[in-house]
Design an enzyme around this catalytic site. Structure first.
Site, short mmCIF file in Angstrom:
data_model
loop_
_atom_site.label_atom_id
_atom_site.label_comp_id
_atom_site.label_asym_id
_atom_site.label_seq_id
_atom_site.Cartn_x
_atom_site.Cartn_y
_atom_site.Cartn_z
N GLY A 1 0.73 -1.01 0.19
CA GLY A 1 0.09 0.01 -0.15
C GLY A 1 1.06 1.68 0.27
O GLY A 1 0.52 1.82 -0.64
N GLN B 1 4.62 -11.39 -1.19
CA GLN B 1 4.37 -12.13 0.10
C GLN B 1 3.28 -13.15 -0.52
O GLN B 1 3.25 -14.29 0.03
CB GLN B 1 2.99 -11.23 0.77
CG GLN B 1 4.37 -10.67 1.78
CD GLN B 1 3.24 -9.78 3.31
OE1 GLN B 1 2.54 -10.15 4.81
NE2 GLN B 1 3.76 -8.57 3.23
N VAL C 1 7.11 3.09 13.33
CA VAL C 1 6.61 4.34 14.36
C VAL C 1 5.80 3.67 15.57
O VAL C 1 5.48 2.80 15.20
CB VAL C 1 5.39 4.80 13.07
CG1 VAL C 1 3.90 5.30 14.43
CG2 VAL C 1 5.38 5.61 11.78
N CYS D 1 -4.65 -12.12 3.58
CA CYS D 1 -4.85 -13.35 2.66
C CYS D 1 -6.12 -14.92 2.72
O CYS D 1 -4.98 -15.55 4.07
CB CYS D 1 -4.04 -13.94 2.09
SG CYS D 1 -4.76 -15.25 0.21
N ASP E 1 -3.62 -3.47 4.85
CA ASP E 1 -4.53 -5.19 6.35
C ASP E 1 -4.31 -4.46 7.32
O ASP E 1 -5.58 -4.92 8.06
CB ASP E 1 -3.51 -5.78 6.31
CG ASP E 1 -2.83 -6.65 4.98
OD1 ASP E 1 -3.87 -6.95 3.98
OD2 ASP E 1 -2.09 -7.45 5.32
N ALA F 1 -2.70 -7.93 -1.52
CA ALA F 1 -2.51 -7.25 -2.52
C ALA F 1 -3.64 -6.38 -3.47
O ALA F 1 -3.14 -5.98 -3.85
CB ALA F 1 -1.26 -7.44 -2.50
N ALA F 2 -4.39 -7.99 -3.73
CA ALA F 2 -5.61 -7.51 -4.77
C ALA F 2 -5.71 -6.06 -4.47
O ALA F 2 -6.71 -4.82 -5.26
CB ALA F 2 -5.99 -8.48 -5.25
N CYS G 1 -8.63 -13.48 -3.77
CA CYS G 1 -7.57 -14.25 -3.64
C CYS G 1 -7.64 -15.45 -4.52
O CYS G 1 -8.66 -16.00 -5.01
CB CYS G 1 -8.63 -14.54 -2.45
SG CYS G 1 -7.31 -16.05 -1.43
C1 FAD Z 1 1.05 -16.40 2.95
C2 FAD Z 1 0.74 -15.19 2.06
C3 FAD Z 1 0.02 -15.37 1.51
C4 FAD Z 1 -0.62 -14.07 0.55
N1 FAD Z 1 -1.41 -14.73 -0.99
C5 FAD Z 1 -2.70 -13.79 -1.23
C6 FAD Z 1 -2.56 -13.86 -2.39
O1 FAD Z 1 -2.27 -15.09 -3.18
N2 FAD Z 1 -2.75 -12.71 -3.07
C7 FAD Z 1 -3.01 -11.23 -2.17
O2 FAD Z 1 -3.68 -10.45 -3.36
N3 FAD Z 1 -2.32 -11.10 -1.32
C8 FAD Z 1 -1.81 -12.01 -0.56
N4 FAD Z 1 -1.03 -12.06 0.61
C9 FAD Z 1 -1.87 -10.91 1.27
C10 FAD Z 1 -0.99 -9.39 0.92
O3 FAD Z 1 0.73 -10.42 0.89
C11 FAD Z 1 -1.67 -8.12 1.84
O4 FAD Z 1 -2.09 -8.01 2.15
C12 FAD Z 1 -0.91 -6.96 1.25
O5 FAD Z 1 0.92 -7.04 1.26
C13 FAD Z 1 -0.58 -5.71 2.29
O6 FAD Z 1 -0.35 -4.42 2.41
P1 FAD Z 1 0.05 -3.83 3.30
O7 FAD Z 1 0.60 -2.17 2.88
O8 FAD Z 1 -1.30 -3.09 3.76
O9 FAD Z 1 0.84 -3.91 4.22
P2 FAD Z 1 2.22 -4.64 4.26
O10 FAD Z 1 2.40 -4.92 1.69
O11 FAD Z 1 2.13 -6.81 4.58
O12 FAD Z 1 3.14 -3.51 4.94
C14 FAD Z 1 3.18 -3.30 5.87
C15 FAD Z 1 4.61 -2.96 5.77
O13 FAD Z 1 4.86 -1.36 6.85
C16 FAD Z 1 6.06 -1.44 7.67
N5 FAD Z 1 5.27 -1.26 9.17
C17 FAD Z 1 5.33 -2.70 10.52
N6 FAD Z 1 4.74 -1.52 10.85
C18 FAD Z 1 5.48 -0.33 11.32
C19 FAD Z 1 6.16 0.54 11.78
N7 FAD Z 1 5.65 0.64 13.26
N8 FAD Z 1 6.43 2.37 11.47
C20 FAD Z 1 6.82 1.77 9.85
N9 FAD Z 1 6.37 0.76 8.95
C21 FAD Z 1 5.86 -0.48 9.05
C22 FAD Z 1 6.09 -3.50 7.61
O14 FAD Z 1 7.63 -3.50 8.29
C23 FAD Z 1 5.71 -3.31 6.20
O15 FAD Z 1 6.60 -3.07 5.25
C24 FAD Z 1 -0.73 -12.62 0.64
C25 FAD Z 1 0.22 -12.87 2.13
C26 FAD Z 1 0.88 -13.63 2.94
C27 FAD Z 1 1.97 -14.32 4.34
#
Ligand code: FAD
Length: 409
Positions: free
Chosen positions: A17, A46, A81, A164, A301, A311-312, A344
């Site tokens: 994101g 991921q 943070v 996921c 998330d 991620a989708a 998914c």
């Molecule tokens: C096993 C598995 C399978 C998956 N399969 C799929 C799939 O098939 N299709 C799909 O679309 N999605 C899938 N996902 C889910 C997908 O990866 C996540 O939903 C997506 O990455 C969410 O994006 P985000 O930016 O919210 O969080 P993330 O991509 O997790 O990024 C969060 C970021 O914030 C950082 N962060 C955390 N705490 C702090 C803090 N205090 N201060 C600053 N930074 C911080 C972290 O280090 C990280 O880099 C899967 C995930 C897993 C674990």
């Protein structure tokens, strides 16, 4: 003494994101002062962790240096943070420094709460206890599967929201298929223990997933929540809810245990005044803007968006955050709306995927004119070969071109 800095737009988290929002903002309006706070020096893809656990994708291919994925014109603040101070338009970092902002985007992902299951932290990574939810443990999943010579393989899903929601059962299907290919079916059993009351949140997909599980002879146990792991004795304890809401505990022995940990919003989100009752960063489900502080947006998330965390979903959320943030900045009306789209790719075998795509209310909304319920070779190719480059080269670069998804007719 604590330091203080100011940036026009501050983004928390450089995952799917945060990186997409930063890249898109700078793509659309060069010269914006965008800072992104992120402690980790690598970015993981991921969605491929399931394939890593299934032994069909290299962990190295899921990793890129953060410095290569972040937009060049953004300032990377390499810290975490610790606290949100929205009334002062500030965030407090782990190193005690403060960053003030005009606009804030909160995207720190979800927290894996391994400690919520008694004994799990000690048991992980040895004696057959694995998880695709951490990269190093995903490679251990494959070690366990590949060395499995028979016995009981257990796969779990907690009762909390998770990222996921299909991932816990995908690895059970891959495991069953792998055992089938090795002719181990007579000597091995595969069971899926789900803390939720249904195999999947969208009822339309459930009969098709039940068929997949039945086809492999996988035992499906609903409302079974893993609460304890005894790694030495190889015993997993589940809390089971009966029809009247009464709970009791049962013990199951295992030879392989794949655990999906309980998950929650990061502590600094849960502890802030911006959290909703579930602890998630509260935003309007269509505009992705906080109601009390219009300069704050959230996606991914950690957000309160009532859809499946993938991620989708982020792929369709980030253009809305960017459009609405720029509108807010310009003093224009916020017109971009997110409809809850998420998807998914439910891996059902090596070479087969059911692509579940849906919006708010569980309305099934395929992107392509193909049956959303059929196990498809084509969607396997999409999942394994097309989506990773799309993610790295297109989505993380803030590119927004899109094929519209539509409700089924
Ligand atoms: C096993 C598995 C399978 C998956 N399969 C799929 C799939 O098939 N299709 C799909 O679309 N999605 C899938 N996902 C889910 C997908 O990866 C996540 O939903 C997506 O990455 C969410 O994006 P985000 O930016 O919210 O969080 P993330 O991509 O997790 O990024 C969060 C970021 O914030 C950082 N962060 C955390 N705490 C702090 C803090 N205090 N201060 C600053 N930074 C911080 C972290 O280090 C990280 O880099 C899967 C995930 C897993 C674990």
């Amino acid at each position: 003494m604590s330091q203080s800095r100011h940036h026009q737009i501050v983004i928390i988290g450089a995952g799917s994101g945060g990186t997409s929002v930063a890249a898109s903002l700078l793509r659309q309006r060069a010269g914006l002062d965008v800072a992104i706070i992120e402690p980790r020096d690598v970015h993981y893809y991921q969605p491929a962790f399931t394939l890593v656990g299934g032994g069909t994708y290299a962990l190295e291919d899921t990793i890129r240096p953060q410095a290569d994925t972040l937009p060049k014109d953004a300032t990377w603040i390499r810290s975490a943070v610790r606290q949100l101070v929205p009334e002062q338009r500030q965030v407090l970092l782990e190193d005690e420094s403060r960053i003030s902002y005009d606009y804030l985007v909160v995207a720190p992902g979800i927290e894996l709460n391994w400690g919520a299951i008694e004994g799990l932290e000690d048991a992980l990574g040895k004696n057959g206890v694995c998880s695709n939810y951490a990269p190093e443990l995903a490679t251990y999943t494959w070690t366990c599967l590949d060395n499995f010579t028979g016995g009981r393989a257990l796969f779990t899903q907690p009762s909390t929201p998770i990222k996921c929601a299909g991932a816990p059962q995908k690895i059970a299907y891959l495991a069953a298929h792998h055992l089938q290919k090795r002719n181990l079916r007579g000597d091995a059993t595969v069971d899926f223990y789900n803390g939720m009351g249904a195999l999947f949140s969208v009822p339309d997909f459930v009969p098709y997933l039940n068929q997949v599980a039945e086809g492999y002879g996988i035992g499906v146990h609903l409302s079974h929540n893993l609460v304890k792991v005894d790694g030495e004795r190889k015993v997993a304890t589940f809390e089971v809810k009966d029809g009247e809401g009464q709970t009791r505990q049962i013990e199951e022995t295992y030879d392989l245990l794949h655990v999906t940990p309980p998950q929650r919003a990061p502590g600094f989100v849960r502890d802030s005044s911006l959290a909703n009752e579930g602890g998630w960063l509260s935003v309007d489900q269509h505009t992705l803007q906080n109601a009390q502080y219009p300069e704050i947006f959230s996606l991914g998330d950690a957000s309160s968006l009532p859809t499946s965390k993938t991620a989708a979903a982020v792929r369709k959320q980030f253009p809305v955050v960017v459009k609405n943030l720029l509108a807010q900045l310009d003093g224009r009306e916020l017109t971009a709306r997110y409809d809850g789209y998420t998807s998914c790719p439910l891996v059902t075998a090596y070479g087969k995927v059911i692509l579940a795509e849906f919006i708010y209310g569980g309305v099934v909304t395929p992107t392509l004119p193909l049956s959303p319920f059929k196990q498809s070779r084509f969607y396997w190719v999409v999942k394994k070969y097309l989506l990773p480059p799309f993610y790295w080269r297109y989505m993380l670069k803030g590119k927004e071109g899109d094929i519209a998804h539509k409700p089924r007719t």
